[in-house]
Enzyme design. Structure first.
Site, mmCIF file in Angstrom:
data_model
loop_
_atom_site.group_PDB
_atom_site.id
_atom_site.type_symbol
_atom_site.label_atom_id
_atom_site.label_comp_id
_atom_site.label_asym_id
_atom_site.label_seq_id
_atom_site.Cartn_x
_atom_site.Cartn_y
_atom_site.Cartn_z
ATOM 1 N N GLN A 100 -7.009 -0.451 6.157
ATOM 2 C CA GLN A 100 -7.583 -0.947 7.409
ATOM 3 C C GLN A 100 -9.086 -1.199 7.324
ATOM 4 O O GLN A 100 -9.720 -1.484 8.341
ATOM 5 C CB GLN A 100 -7.294 0.041 8.548
ATOM 6 C CG GLN A 100 -5.821 0.234 8.855
ATOM 7 C CD GLN A 100 -5.143 -1.009 9.391
ATOM 8 O OE1 GLN A 100 -5.789 -1.938 9.852
ATOM 9 N NE2 GLN A 100 -3.814 -1.033 9.341
ATOM 10 N N THR A 150 8.420 -7.347 -13.605
ATOM 11 C CA THR A 150 7.756 -8.640 -13.767
ATOM 12 C C THR A 150 6.680 -8.809 -12.705
ATOM 13 O O THR A 150 6.941 -8.664 -11.510
ATOM 14 C CB THR A 150 8.777 -9.787 -13.654
ATOM 15 O OG1 THR A 150 9.785 -9.598 -14.647
ATOM 16 C CG2 THR A 150 8.115 -11.135 -13.850
ATOM 17 N N ALA A 197 0.808 -1.209 0.000
ATOM 18 C CA ALA A 197 0.000 0.000 0.000
ATOM 19 C C ALA A 197 0.846 1.267 0.000
ATOM 20 O O ALA A 197 0.412 2.307 -0.502
ATOM 21 C CB ALA A 197 -0.941 0.005 1.199
ATOM 22 N N THR A 198 2.050 1.212 0.555
ATOM 23 C CA THR A 198 2.920 2.395 0.526
ATOM 24 C C THR A 198 3.231 2.781 -0.913
ATOM 25 O O THR A 198 3.130 3.955 -1.293
ATOM 26 C CB THR A 198 4.215 2.136 1.315
ATOM 27 O OG1 THR A 198 3.911 2.073 2.709
ATOM 28 C CG2 THR A 198 5.234 3.252 1.091
ATOM 29 N N CYS A 245 4.538 1.638 11.161
ATOM 30 C CA CYS A 245 5.545 2.388 10.406
ATOM 31 C C CYS A 245 6.262 3.434 11.259
ATOM 32 O O CYS A 245 7.308 3.934 10.867
ATOM 33 C CB CYS A 245 4.892 3.067 9.202
ATOM 34 S SG CYS A 245 4.359 1.884 7.948
ATOM 35 N N HIS A 260 -1.035 -8.150 3.225
ATOM 36 C CA HIS A 260 -0.628 -8.699 4.527
ATOM 37 C C HIS A 260 -1.473 -8.195 5.685
ATOM 38 O O HIS A 260 -1.345 -8.679 6.809
ATOM 39 C CB HIS A 260 0.863 -8.453 4.785
ATOM 40 C CG HIS A 260 1.212 -7.067 5.224
ATOM 41 N ND1 HIS A 260 1.430 -6.739 6.537
ATOM 42 C CD2 HIS A 260 1.402 -5.936 4.516
ATOM 43 C CE1 HIS A 260 1.740 -5.455 6.621
ATOM 44 N NE2 HIS A 260 1.732 -4.943 5.413
ATOM 45 N N SER A 297 -3.656 -3.591 0.840
ATOM 46 C CA SER A 297 -2.456 -4.370 1.137
ATOM 47 C C SER A 297 -2.836 -5.783 1.533
ATOM 48 O O SER A 297 -3.757 -5.992 2.330
ATOM 49 C CB SER A 297 -1.679 -3.704 2.274
ATOM 50 O OG SER A 297 -0.535 -4.451 2.615
#
Length: 378
Positions: free
Chosen positions: A180, A238, A73-74, A325, A202, A200
Site C-alpha cells: 500500500q 516459467t 504479494a501474498t 481479503c 494490481h 503487488s
C-alpha cells in the site's frame, strides 16, 4: 440525471493503466519465448526480464538486491517469512497485530510449530515503538516483519526508524510489506535498510497475478515451490515475462507521478474527513499522526457496515468493509481491535481508498449518496 460509477476501493485493486496494458500485450506478442530456453528467442525474453528487474530495483533504490517475480504479494510474504523460518526452527520473530493476513496468519501458523512471536504495539508513538523494538530483540531473533501502510486504516509505520534499529543486528532480517505504499509514499530500500520487500502489480494499475519479492543479495531463503529452479532457484515455474514488463511500467508511471499526486490526495483526504464529520453519527477512524492520505476508515453509528456497502453499490458507488481479503467475513476486524477500537466499530467500519486519478467530483458524489442512504436507513 444518472450518476457515473464512483470507485473508491483502490486499496483492494486498481484499474489497469492503458500504457501498462499496451506493454503487456506487446510483450506477449513479441517476446513470448521461455526466458529459461537456451536459444536466441528465449534469450530475447530473458533480456526483457532482466531490464524489467533492473528498472524496478532502481526505482526502489535496491541496488544491493535481486528481483524475484511471484504471483502476488501474498506469495511474496509467504516466501519471505517461511523462506527464512526453516533456518531458525526455534527462533523469534517480531511483527505487529495489524499485518495483512498473508503475514499475520503465517506468523500464527509458525507459532504453532514452535517459533516465538512478539508484537509491537503500534498505538504508541514512534519513539515508544522504537524503544519497544530494541527491548524485544533477543539473541534468537531472526526476523522483523511489518507493513509500511496498513490497508484498512492507512496507518503509516516508521520503517526507516525500524530499519536503523534492525541494521544494528546483522543476524536479524527486516521484511516490509509495501503493497500500500509503493507508488504512493517514498520507498527507499537502501535508506530504510530493508532486506526483503513485497509488492503487488494490481495495486498500482498493473495486472492481477503479478507480484515481487525484492531480496538482498546473498540472503538464503528456502524455496516454497519446487521445480525448474527459476528466479535463482527461489521461485520455480516459467517466468511471466509480459507480467514483469508491465509491472515495471506500472511502477515507473506511479512513482513518476507520486509527489504531485500525494499533495492532491492530502487535499482530498482532508476534505473527505471534514465532510464525513458533518454527517450525524459518523466517526472517522483514520486519524493517526502518521497517516496515508489514500485511505479513510469510518464508522456510521447504528447502521451495519455491510448494509451500507450494499446500499451504496446500488448507486454504483463502491467502497469496502475491512481489507479485500477479509471483507466477506462477518468477524470484527483484528486490525481495528489491535488499534483499540471496540467490537462494534471493528465489525461495522467502512473504508474508502483513493488512487492518483480520484477526483473531487467523485468524492462529492460518494458523500451525496452516503448522506441519502444514512438518512434512509435511519
Amino acid at each position: 440525471m444518472e450518476r457515473e460509477m464512483v470507485y473508491l476501493d483502490h486499496s483492494a485493486t486498481t484499474q489497469v493503466d492503458e500504457e501498462v496494458m499496451d506493454t503487456y500485450v506487446r510483450a506477449n506478442l513479441n517476446f513470448w519465448g521461455n526466458a529459461s530456453s537456451l536459444h536466441n528467442f528465449g534469450a530475447l525474453a530473458e533480456q526483457v526480464l532482466i531490464r524489467s528487474s533492473r528498472q524496478m530495483l532502481t526505482l526502489l533504490n535496491a541496488n544491493d538486491h535481486q528481483m524475484i517475480f511471484t504471483s502476488g504479494a501474498t506469495e511474496s510474504n509467504n516466501l519471505a517469512i517461511k523462506g527464512l523460518a526453516p533456518n531458525h526452527l526455534r527462533g523469534h520473530v517480531i511483527t505487529t497485530q495489524i499485518e495483512h493476513p498473508s503475514v499475520y496468519e503465517v506468523c500464527l501458523e509458525l507459532e504453532k510449530k514452535g517459533l516465538q512471536m512478539s508484537y509491537l504495539d503500534v498505538k504508541q508513538s514512534v519513539a515508544e515503538m522504537i524503544r519497544q523494538l530494541e527491548e524485544m530483540i533477543r539473541p534468537d531473533t531472526f526476523l522483523v516483519s511489518c507493513m509500511h501502510v496498513n490497508s484498512e486504516m492507512g496507518l503509516v509505520l516508521p520503517i526507516e526508524e525500524i530499519g536503523k534499529v534492525v541494521a544494528k543486528y546483522p543476524r536479524v532480517k527486516f521484511h516490509v510489506d509495501a503493497v500500500q505504499s509503493v507508488g504512493k509514499l517514498p520507498v527507499d530500500m537502501a535508506s530504510s535498510q530493508i532486506d526483503l520487500l513485497s509488492a503487488s502489480a494490481h495495486k498500482i494499475h498493473g495486472i492481477k497475478g503479478m507480484g515481487c519479492l525484492v531480496v538482498r543479495k546473498g540472503l538464503r531463503l528456502l524455496p516454497q515451490i519446487a521445480g525448474g529452479g527459476q528466479m535463482d532457484g527461489l521461485r520455480s515455474g516459467t517466468v511471466h515475462v509480459a507480467g514483469a514488463a508491465s509491472f515495471a511500467k506500472a511502477m515507473r508511471l506511479v512513482i513518476e507521478g507520486q509527489a504531485e499526486a500525494f499533495k492532491r490526495m492530502q487535499r482530498l483526504f482532508d476534505y473527505t474527513v471534514k465532510q464525513l464529520r458533518h454527517i450525524e453519527g459518523v466517526q472517522v477512524n483514520s486519524q493517526f499522526s502518521c497517516q496515508s492520505p489514500y485511505i479513510v476508515n469510518f464508522y456510521v453509528q447504528g447502521i451495519r457496515g455491510e448494509t451500507l456497502v450494499h446500499a451504496l453499490s446500488e448507486h454504483d458507488v463502491y467502497v469496502s468493509a475491512k481489507s479485500a481479503c477479509s471483507s466477506k467475513s462477518k468477524k470484527a476486524s483484528y486490525v481495528l481491535l489491535a488499534l483499540g477500537f471496540d467490537e462494534q466499530v471493528a465489525t461495522e467500519s467502512l473504508r474508502v481508498s483513493f488512487a492518483q486519478e480520484t477526483t473531487l467530483e467523485e468524492i462529492d458524489a460518494f458523500l451525496e449518496v452516503l448522506r441519502e442512504e444514512v438518512k434512509r436507513l435511519r
